[in-house]
Design a protein around this motif. Sequence first.
Motif, PDB file in Angstrom:
ATOM      1  N   TYR A 198     -83.124 -61.338  73.934  1.00 16.11           N
ATOM      2  CA  TYR A 198     -81.884 -62.009  73.564  1.00 16.11           C
ATOM      3  C   TYR A 198     -82.121 -63.515  73.650  1.00 16.11           C
ATOM      4  N   PRO A 199     -81.457 -64.322  72.800  1.00 15.28           N
ATOM      5  CA  PRO A 199     -81.695 -65.772  72.826  1.00 15.28           C
ATOM      6  C   PRO A 199     -81.601 -66.358  74.231  1.00 15.28           C
ATOM      7  N   LEU A 200     -82.575 -67.186  74.567  1.00 13.13           N
ATOM      8  CA  LEU A 200     -82.669 -67.900  75.844  1.00 13.13           C
ATOM      9  C   LEU A 200     -83.065 -67.012  77.020  1.00 13.13           C
ATOM     10  N   ASP A 201     -83.475 -65.776  76.770  1.00 12.88           N
ATOM     11  CA  ASP A 201     -83.893 -64.918  77.884  1.00 12.88           C
ATOM     12  C   ASP A 201     -85.116 -65.475  78.605  1.00 12.88           C
ATOM     13  N   GLU A 202     -86.015 -66.104  77.866  1.00 13.96           N
ATOM     14  CA  GLU A 202     -87.186 -66.697  78.514  1.00 13.96           C
ATOM     15  C   GLU A 202     -86.749 -67.722  79.559  1.00 13.96           C
ATOM     16  N   TRP A 203     -85.769 -68.526  79.199  1.00 12.52           N
ATOM     17  CA  TRP A 203     -85.257 -69.531  80.132  1.00 12.52           C
ATOM     18  C   TRP A 203     -84.529 -68.866  81.299  1.00 12.52           C
ATOM     19  N   ARG A 204     -83.721 -67.851  81.011  1.00  6.56           N
ATOM     20  CA  ARG A 204     -82.995 -67.168  82.086  1.00  6.56           C
ATOM     21  C   ARG A 204     -83.968 -66.557  83.102  1.00  6.56           C
ATOM     22  N   ALA A 205     -85.012 -65.910  82.593  1.00  3.70           N
ATOM     23  CA  ALA A 205     -85.999 -65.308  83.490  1.00  3.70           C
ATOM     24  C   ALA A 205     -86.728 -66.380  84.294  1.00  3.70           C
ATOM     25  N   GLU A 206     -87.025 -67.490  83.644  1.00  3.13           N
ATOM     26  CA  GLU A 206     -87.701 -68.601  84.331  1.00  3.13           C
ATOM     27  C   GLU A 206     -86.848 -69.134  85.475  1.00  3.13           C
ATOM     28  N   GLN A 207     -85.546 -69.260  85.238  1.00  4.79           N
ATOM     29  CA  GLN A 207     -84.652 -69.747  86.288  1.00  4.79           C
ATOM     30  C   GLN A 207     -84.544 -68.741  87.430  1.00  4.79           C
ATOM     31  N   THR A 208     -84.407 -67.476  87.086  1.00  3.35           N
ATOM     32  CA  THR A 208     -84.292 -66.445  88.117  1.00  3.35           C
ATOM     33  C   THR A 208     -85.561 -66.367  88.953  1.00  3.35           C
ATOM     34  N   ALA A 209     -86.707 -66.563  88.315  1.00  2.00           N
ATOM     35  CA  ALA A 209     -87.992 -66.455  89.013  1.00  2.00           C
ATOM     36  C   ALA A 209     -88.115 -67.442  90.168  1.00  2.00           C
ATOM     37  N   LYS A 210     -87.370 -68.517  90.108  1.00  2.00           N
ATOM     38  CA  LYS A 210     -87.478 -69.547  91.146  1.00  2.00           C
ATOM     39  C   LYS A 210     -87.008 -69.060  92.512  1.00  2.00           C
ATOM     40  N   ILE A 211     -86.242 -67.975  92.548  1.00  2.00           N
ATOM     41  CA  ILE A 211     -85.722 -67.519  93.841  1.00  2.00           C
ATOM     42  C   ILE A 211     -86.645 -66.513  94.518  1.00  2.00           C
ATOM     43  N   PHE A 212     -87.735 -66.098  93.844  1.00  2.00           N
ATOM     44  CA  PHE A 212     -88.582 -65.069  94.462  1.00  2.00           C
ATOM     45  C   PHE A 212     -89.131 -65.529  95.807  1.00  2.00           C
ATOM     46  N   ALA A 213     -89.574 -66.763  95.872  1.00  2.00           N
ATOM     47  CA  ALA A 213     -90.205 -67.257  97.095  1.00  2.00           C
ATOM     48  C   ALA A 213     -89.261 -67.228  98.292  1.00  2.00           C
ATOM     49  N   SER A 214     -87.960 -67.287  98.053  1.00  2.00           N
ATOM     50  CA  SER A 214     -87.010 -67.274  99.173  1.00  2.00           C
ATOM     51  C   SER A 214     -86.808 -65.878  99.731  1.00  2.00           C
ATOM     52  N   TRP A 232     -86.425 -57.309  90.306  1.00  2.00           N
ATOM     53  CA  TRP A 232     -87.632 -57.884  89.707  1.00  2.00           C
ATOM     54  C   TRP A 232     -88.271 -56.923  88.717  1.00  2.00           C
ATOM     55  N   ARG A 233     -88.201 -55.620  89.003  1.00  2.00           N
ATOM     56  CA  ARG A 233     -88.732 -54.665  88.023  1.00  2.00           C
ATOM     57  C   ARG A 233     -87.925 -54.715  86.732  1.00  2.00           C
ATOM     58  N   ARG A 234     -86.617 -54.808  86.865  1.00  2.00           N
ATOM     59  CA  ARG A 234     -85.768 -54.810  85.677  1.00  2.00           C
ATOM     60  C   ARG A 234     -86.038 -56.003  84.768  1.00  2.00           C
ATOM     61  N   ILE A 235     -86.373 -57.146  85.329  1.00  2.00           N
ATOM     62  CA  ILE A 235     -86.549 -58.343  84.503  1.00  2.00           C
ATOM     63  C   ILE A 235     -88.020 -58.714  84.342  1.00  2.00           C
ATOM     64  N   ALA A 236     -88.927 -57.833  84.772  1.00  2.00           N
ATOM     65  CA  ALA A 236     -90.356 -58.162  84.760  1.00  2.00           C
ATOM     66  C   ALA A 236     -90.847 -58.575  83.379  1.00  2.00           C
ATOM     67  N   GLY A 237     -90.292 -57.971  82.331  1.00  2.00           N
ATOM     68  CA  GLY A 237     -90.746 -58.287  80.986  1.00  2.00           C
ATOM     69  C   GLY A 237     -90.505 -59.722  80.571  1.00  2.00           C
ATOM     70  N   GLY A 238     -89.609 -60.412  81.260  1.00  2.00           N
ATOM     71  CA  GLY A 238     -89.339 -61.807  80.933  1.00  2.00           C
ATOM     72  C   GLY A 238     -90.077 -62.796  81.812  1.00  2.00           C
ATOM     73  N   LEU A 239     -90.802 -62.299  82.819  1.00  2.00           N
ATOM     74  CA  LEU A 239     -91.512 -63.181  83.744  1.00  2.00           C
ATOM     75  C   LEU A 239     -92.874 -63.552  83.172  1.00  2.00           C
ATOM     76  N   ASP A 240     -93.248 -64.806  83.305  1.00  2.00           N
ATOM     77  CA  ASP A 240     -94.530 -65.234  82.746  1.00  2.00           C
ATOM     78  C   ASP A 240     -95.685 -64.819  83.650  1.00  2.00           C
ATOM     79  N   ASP A 241     -96.888 -65.107  83.196  1.00  2.00           N
ATOM     80  CA  ASP A 241     -98.100 -64.703  83.901  1.00  2.00           C
ATOM     81  C   ASP A 241     -98.120 -65.228  85.332  1.00  2.00           C
ATOM     82  N   ALA A 242     -97.773 -66.498  85.505  1.00  2.00           N
ATOM     83  CA  ALA A 242     -97.827 -67.103  86.838  1.00  2.00           C
ATOM     84  C   ALA A 242     -96.862 -66.426  87.799  1.00  2.00           C
ATOM     85  N   CYS A 243     -95.665 -66.137  87.334  1.00  2.00           N
ATOM     86  CA  CYS A 243     -94.672 -65.505  88.207  1.00  2.00           C
ATOM     87  C   CYS A 243     -95.078 -64.080  88.557  1.00  2.00           C
TER      88      CYS A 243
END
Length: 425
Positions: A198-214, A232-243
């Motif tokens: 869906y439009p902007l999902d890459e950005w949404r996943a990128e923003q959500t990924a920032k909370i993993f470390a906490s 994290w499993r549900r949104i794994a497809g939107g997470l980049d290689d680094a995340c």
Amino acid sequence: MELGGRTFNLTLGRPVQFPLFTSTSDRVAASGEIVAVGEDLHSLPPIHTVLKSSENKTGQVPVHLRALLTEIGTLQLWCVSETDNDQWRLEFELRGSAASARETVVESMPPRFSEARTSIERIFGGQPTHGTPVTTEVKQLWRGLEQTLGPREQWRAPLLRELWGALFAGARRRRRSPDHERIWFQLTGYTLRPGFGYPLDEWRAEQTAKIFASGVNAHKEKRVWTEFWIMWRRIAGGLDDACQHEIWNYLRPHLERRLNPSTSRNIAKPKGIQPESLDEMVRLAVSLEHLGPDEKSQLGDWIAPYASTPGPWAWAIGRLGARVLMYGSAHRTVDPEKAASWLEVLFDAHQRKVEGALFGIVQAARLSGDRSRDLDESMRIRALDILGEAEAPESWRHLLTNIVAMEDADKARAFGDTLPLGLAA
């Protein structure tokens, strides 16, 4: 901000285009002011879209504009009907590949959407923007949202992503209690699944990924850990290689110590908080398709000895050995020899009537059309014989004999979750 002083006619049911402009001028224009297009305005890629009403109306409808600056610093622009409860949010796809204009579909939000959003804002946020909440009790939030918006299975992708926006704005406040944290993980994963399409999902996943470390605040609560991993499993497809590698680097020592009998006695317990919910940790790990073949092979060899026992194991081996990945690149698949060894394990698991083994066989023996990935024909024939004896769905057998896409129901089975309506995944 309601820009109600000016009314526009909005065309429904057919493609329309919204030109966009940006300016670096020092001139300040008031909200609603008409500005001539001159040298100080620079064009951006336009929005190409189809706007649909809740009742599938066509033609034109009078609307006014609503602008909202969210807590996470993004600008929302809505077209609000002057005649009924319909409202449409314009999606600004200005990141990544957005330079190539493409048509999307913008659907009207349900009539009581503002009540649902206000409930989320009351529970996870500060001051609601507007509307009356359907509930202020976190344990009742799911029920309240379904009473307002209908059964969750019917929530379409545009609605889900709007709910994600309200949830993410309150991400910092998820730690108010274990129940707040658990429900926030549940809803955030559900509204962003599968992380792309869906439009902007890459950005949404990128923003959500920032909370993993906490991590998990209520780390003594297994139910919270369970929902953390499921999200994290549900949104794994939107997470980049680094995340994905950040998640893997966290999971790996815990999984090795708990799953690998040959080394578990020699591995010291990782320092710090010990995560719980092993089954969901495994399901997440095998869903990280950006991991390399060697990492997947190692993980699969830890899991394989458990494949003939109840649990996530057979499904997990099938996902790791898949010849066609759900979203990852083809070069991230494990080699055919490794997949063939796991297929033997799945054959045995199926004989023992282990749930998930039969579909695991389908994934590992699927025909991709790439000789470097496909198994020997003899292995596929054995798999086909087993599918025939088990009276497996024809669509499953078709995947082993033809180069075809999975049906939606099989995609959901492979992801381990349902997929939203109206999603191009």
